[in-house]
Scaffold this motif. Sequence first.
Motif, PDB file in Angstrom:
ATOM      1  N   LEU A  65     -25.695   4.879  -3.750  1.00 20.13           N
ATOM      2  CA  LEU A  65     -26.159   3.729  -4.533  1.00 20.13           C
ATOM      3  C   LEU A  65     -27.039   2.805  -3.698  1.00 20.13           C
ATOM      4  CD1 LEU A  65     -23.054   2.780  -6.707  1.00 20.13           C
ATOM      5  CD2 LEU A  65     -25.003   4.212  -7.284  1.00 20.13           C
ATOM      6  N   TYR A 132     -23.705   4.078 -12.745  1.00 23.58           N
ATOM      7  CA  TYR A 132     -24.301   4.855 -11.658  1.00 23.58           C
ATOM      8  C   TYR A 132     -23.244   5.411 -10.711  1.00 23.58           C
ATOM      9  CZ  TYR A 132     -28.669   2.915 -13.334  1.00 23.58           C
ATOM     10  OH  TYR A 132     -29.721   2.559 -14.118  1.00 23.58           O
ATOM     11  N   THR A 136     -22.867   9.421 -10.130  1.00 20.43           N
ATOM     12  CA  THR A 136     -22.997   9.948  -8.768  1.00 20.43           C
ATOM     13  C   THR A 136     -21.739  10.693  -8.353  1.00 20.43           C
ATOM     14  OG1 THR A 136     -24.460   8.106  -8.216  1.00 20.43           O
ATOM     15  CG2 THR A 136     -23.476   9.289  -6.380  1.00 20.43           C
TER      16      THR A 136
END
Length: 166
Positions: A65, A132, A136
Amino acid sequence: MQLGRRSFVFWTLGFTLWVRDVLAAPVGGTRRQAYPLTALPPFLDILIPRDETGSATDLGVDHTLIDRARGERGFLRILRGGCKWLDFEARKHGGFGSADLESETQEGIVVQASQARRGTLPRVFFDAIREYGFRTYYADPASWPSLGYRGPPQPEGFMDHAESPR
């Protein structure tokens, strides 16, 4: 020497960018330090804790990230603002930063962010990191065994193609 329209636009743009850079230059040669993202790993580990597979930080979601944020200015602003908010909330609970708190207190702050009004910094941060972070995490093959997912059928193929469906 005649200055054409394209040359005029080129030189005007160049001068404007130069002036912007000169005016934005730090006074005294020091640059304002970016807010540290130390609150991000504990936040991610509250969202995606360790179970049969590793936690979010065990699989390097925090690093992914942060790498993404380096290329996306808006996402970087969300990360910095969210981490600043997490540390601010941590100080209310007696910690120096979010990483210093007990896990129950950290969980309470994450719940607070999840229940914040839409459009506020805590909620935008929570929604972005949840989306996110989960994408991921579950894109990493190391997270698949706990789901009972063996991976995509290719390149192995469908080994039971000759058998009737279950």
